[in-house]
Motif scaffolding. Sequence first.
Motif, PDB file in Angstrom:
ATOM      1  N   THR A   8      37.649   7.113  67.848  1.00  0.00           N
ATOM      2  CA  THR A   8      37.995   5.722  67.547  1.00  0.00           C
ATOM      3  C   THR A   8      36.763   4.887  67.254  1.00  0.00           C
ATOM      4  OG1 THR A   8      37.981   5.199  69.912  1.00  0.00           O
ATOM      5  CG2 THR A   8      40.103   5.805  68.934  1.00  0.00           C
ATOM      6  N   HIS A   9      35.575   5.340  67.688  1.00  0.00           N
ATOM      7  CA  HIS A   9      34.326   4.628  67.447  1.00  0.00           C
ATOM      8  C   HIS A   9      33.231   5.635  67.105  1.00  0.00           C
ATOM      9  CE1 HIS A   9      36.613   1.697  69.805  1.00  0.00           C
ATOM     10  NE2 HIS A   9      35.888   0.761  69.219  1.00  0.00           N
ATOM     11  N   ALA A  10      32.257   5.191  66.319  1.00  0.00           N
ATOM     12  CA  ALA A  10      31.135   6.058  65.946  1.00  0.00           C
ATOM     13  C   ALA A  10      29.880   5.219  65.764  1.00  0.00           C
ATOM     14  CB  ALA A  10      31.443   6.814  64.653  1.00  0.00           C
ATOM     15  N   LEU A  11      28.748   5.787  66.163  1.00  0.00           N
ATOM     16  CA  LEU A  11      27.460   5.146  65.926  1.00  0.00           C
ATOM     17  C   LEU A  11      26.854   5.678  64.637  1.00  0.00           C
ATOM     18  CD1 LEU A  11      25.865   5.260  69.500  1.00  0.00           C
ATOM     19  CD2 LEU A  11      27.097   3.365  68.411  1.00  0.00           C
ATOM     20  N   VAL A  12      26.273   4.768  63.860  1.00  0.00           N
ATOM     21  CA  VAL A  12      25.723   5.122  62.552  1.00  0.00           C
ATOM     22  C   VAL A  12      24.379   4.434  62.383  1.00  0.00           C
ATOM     23  CG1 VAL A  12      26.074   4.918  60.052  1.00  0.00           C
ATOM     24  CG2 VAL A  12      28.028   5.368  61.548  1.00  0.00           C
ATOM     25  N   ASP A  13      23.398   5.152  61.844  1.00  0.00           N
ATOM     26  CA  ASP A  13      22.139   4.546  61.435  1.00  0.00           C
ATOM     27  C   ASP A  13      22.450   3.524  60.337  1.00  0.00           C
ATOM     28  OD1 ASP A  13      19.669   3.955  60.186  1.00  0.00           O
ATOM     29  OD2 ASP A  13      18.857   5.937  60.641  1.00  0.00           O
ATOM     30  N   ALA A  14      22.099   2.273  60.559  1.00  0.00           N
ATOM     31  CA  ALA A  14      22.459   1.224  59.607  1.00  0.00           C
ATOM     32  C   ALA A  14      21.884   1.479  58.223  1.00  0.00           C
ATOM     33  CB  ALA A  14      21.987  -0.138  60.130  1.00  0.00           C
ATOM     34  N   ALA A  15      20.742   2.160  58.151  1.00  0.00           N
ATOM     35  CA  ALA A  15      20.124   2.440  56.859  1.00  0.00           C
ATOM     36  C   ALA A  15      20.895   3.496  56.068  1.00  0.00           C
ATOM     37  CB  ALA A  15      18.674   2.897  57.056  1.00  0.00           C
ATOM     38  N   PHE A  16      21.806   4.197  56.744  1.00  0.00           N
ATOM     39  CA  PHE A  16      22.599   5.239  56.086  1.00  0.00           C
ATOM     40  C   PHE A  16      24.089   4.898  56.121  1.00  0.00           C
ATOM     41  CE2 PHE A  16      18.580   7.175  56.762  1.00  0.00           C
ATOM     42  CZ  PHE A  16      18.434   8.146  55.777  1.00  0.00           C
ATOM     43  N   ALA A  17      24.390   3.618  56.211  1.00  0.00           N
ATOM     44  CA  ALA A  17      25.768   3.131  56.140  1.00  0.00           C
ATOM     45  C   ALA A  17      25.961   2.456  54.791  1.00  0.00           C
ATOM     46  CB  ALA A  17      26.039   2.148  57.282  1.00  0.00           C
ATOM     47  N   TYR A  18      27.073   2.751  54.129  1.00  0.00           N
ATOM     48  CA  TYR A  18      27.285   2.309  52.760  1.00  0.00           C
ATOM     49  C   TYR A  18      28.382   1.242  52.704  1.00  0.00           C
ATOM     50  CZ  TYR A  18      24.813   6.687  52.280  1.00  0.00           C
ATOM     51  OH  TYR A  18      23.897   7.705  52.413  1.00  0.00           O
ATOM     52  N   PRO A  19      28.044   0.014  52.342  1.00  0.00           N
ATOM     53  CA  PRO A  19      29.062  -1.044  52.262  1.00  0.00           C
ATOM     54  C   PRO A  19      30.175  -0.670  51.288  1.00  0.00           C
ATOM     55  CG  PRO A  19      26.850  -1.979  52.194  1.00  0.00           C
ATOM     56  CD  PRO A  19      26.691  -0.487  52.064  1.00  0.00           C
ATOM     57  N   LEU A  20      31.400  -0.965  51.698  1.00  0.00           N
ATOM     58  CA  LEU A  20      32.580  -0.598  50.911  1.00  0.00           C
ATOM     59  C   LEU A  20      33.438  -1.828  50.615  1.00  0.00           C
ATOM     60  CD1 LEU A  20      33.630   2.703  52.755  1.00  0.00           C
ATOM     61  CD2 LEU A  20      32.369   2.494  50.596  1.00  0.00           C
ATOM     62  N   ALA A  21      32.790  -2.871  50.153  1.00  0.00           N
ATOM     63  CA  ALA A  21      33.507  -4.127  49.906  1.00  0.00           C
ATOM     64  C   ALA A  21      34.603  -3.972  48.869  1.00  0.00           C
ATOM     65  CB  ALA A  21      32.511  -5.203  49.457  1.00  0.00           C
ATOM     66  N   HIS A  22      34.447  -3.052  47.930  1.00  0.00           N
ATOM     67  CA  HIS A  22      35.407  -2.911  46.841  1.00  0.00           C
ATOM     68  C   HIS A  22      36.437  -1.808  47.104  1.00  0.00           C
ATOM     69  CE1 HIS A  22      33.025  -5.735  44.561  1.00  0.00           C
ATOM     70  NE2 HIS A  22      31.957  -4.975  44.693  1.00  0.00           N
ATOM     71  N   PHE A  23      36.480  -1.297  48.315  1.00  0.00           N
ATOM     72  CA  PHE A  23      37.423  -0.241  48.668  1.00  0.00           C
ATOM     73  C   PHE A  23      38.335  -0.774  49.770  1.00  0.00           C
ATOM     74  CE2 PHE A  23      33.728   1.744  46.872  1.00  0.00           C
ATOM     75  CZ  PHE A  23      34.233   2.772  46.086  1.00  0.00           C
ATOM     76  N   GLU A  24      39.568  -1.130  49.389  1.00  0.00           N
ATOM     77  CA  GLU A  24      40.468  -1.806  50.319  1.00  0.00           C
ATOM     78  C   GLU A  24      41.253  -0.843  51.200  1.00  0.00           C
ATOM     79  OE1 GLU A  24      42.947  -4.385  48.065  1.00  0.00           O
ATOM     80  OE2 GLU A  24      41.292  -5.698  47.441  1.00  0.00           O
TER      81      GLU A  24
END
Length: 327
Positions: A121-137
């Motif tokens: 239900t939760h996961a930790l991610v390196d912020a530098a390797f997280a990809y914004p998905l604003a256009h994916f609803e």
Amino acid sequence: MRAMVLRAVRQPLVAEERPDPLPAPGEVRLRVEACAVCRTDLHVVDGDLSDPKLPLIPGHEIVGIVDRVGAGVTTLPVGTRVGAAWLGHSCGKCPYCAGAAENLCDAPVFTGYTRDGGFATHALVDAAFAYPLAHFENPVEAAPLMCAGLIGWRALRMAGDGRRIGLYGFGAAAHILTQICRWQGREVFAFTAKGDDAAQRHALSLGACWAGSSEDAPPAQLDATIIFAPVGGLVPKALAAIRKGGCVVCGGIHMSDIPQFRYALLWGERSVVSVANLTRADAAEFLAIAPRAGVRTTTHVYRLDQANEALADLRAGRFQGAAVLVP
């Protein structure tokens, strides 16, 4: 949080309740919305890949909402939808990282393999390797893009600009890549296991111009082929299908041994290359292209506690497209 945990390879995942993790500096915590199930997860669970972190939460095709931010993170505020993929961190110091090849990093961290992943239900991610998905609803539709899409895109770039592309193994990656190829104006030739009529129909429905068995010769000589099935015996077959100067790309992280074959299959400046992991540049490029190409993923949704069922169905080839877990 709830998680499905691998405690020993070749054993079923175990449902566990754990304290919600806290992000370290440079990390964000995601409330997982969806996590696709990849063949690489099978290789981890089945012991094909050595030395996974144990116990381990698998899963590396994660889509979630940032719900907590670690110290120093300023670019991903709480409430942002992001994706996380297989490459979870690179050292930034080795010759590969310095040479824009962080996918070959000497000290990498891999999501769902050497660090906990998204079967939770939760996961930790390196912020530098997280990809914004604003256009994916739709998080379920977006989840397979985080590996099947990204690795498929990198494999296609390595295959070159040829018009006729053969895809061996018509699963999650190939069904996305077929749509990209058609958008680019290429012809796709889909190769499946013998008798897999459902996969062949799926390929044709997505725009492949031909679909048949991997035992068959295509009706035209191909410019390049990409092998997604983890079957080394397909390499000589793929070489036999391409023109002089063509390329065979091996798109998986694990493959059975390649059998001996005649040098004549390779001669004529044909080549065989492998794809290893991905870079953040690959992700930025592909995630900009996928909406423009109108990519739509075929998904089969499982509850988080059905992770073992999803893995078994993937192993047996019981569905087309991608399995996706939702908490």
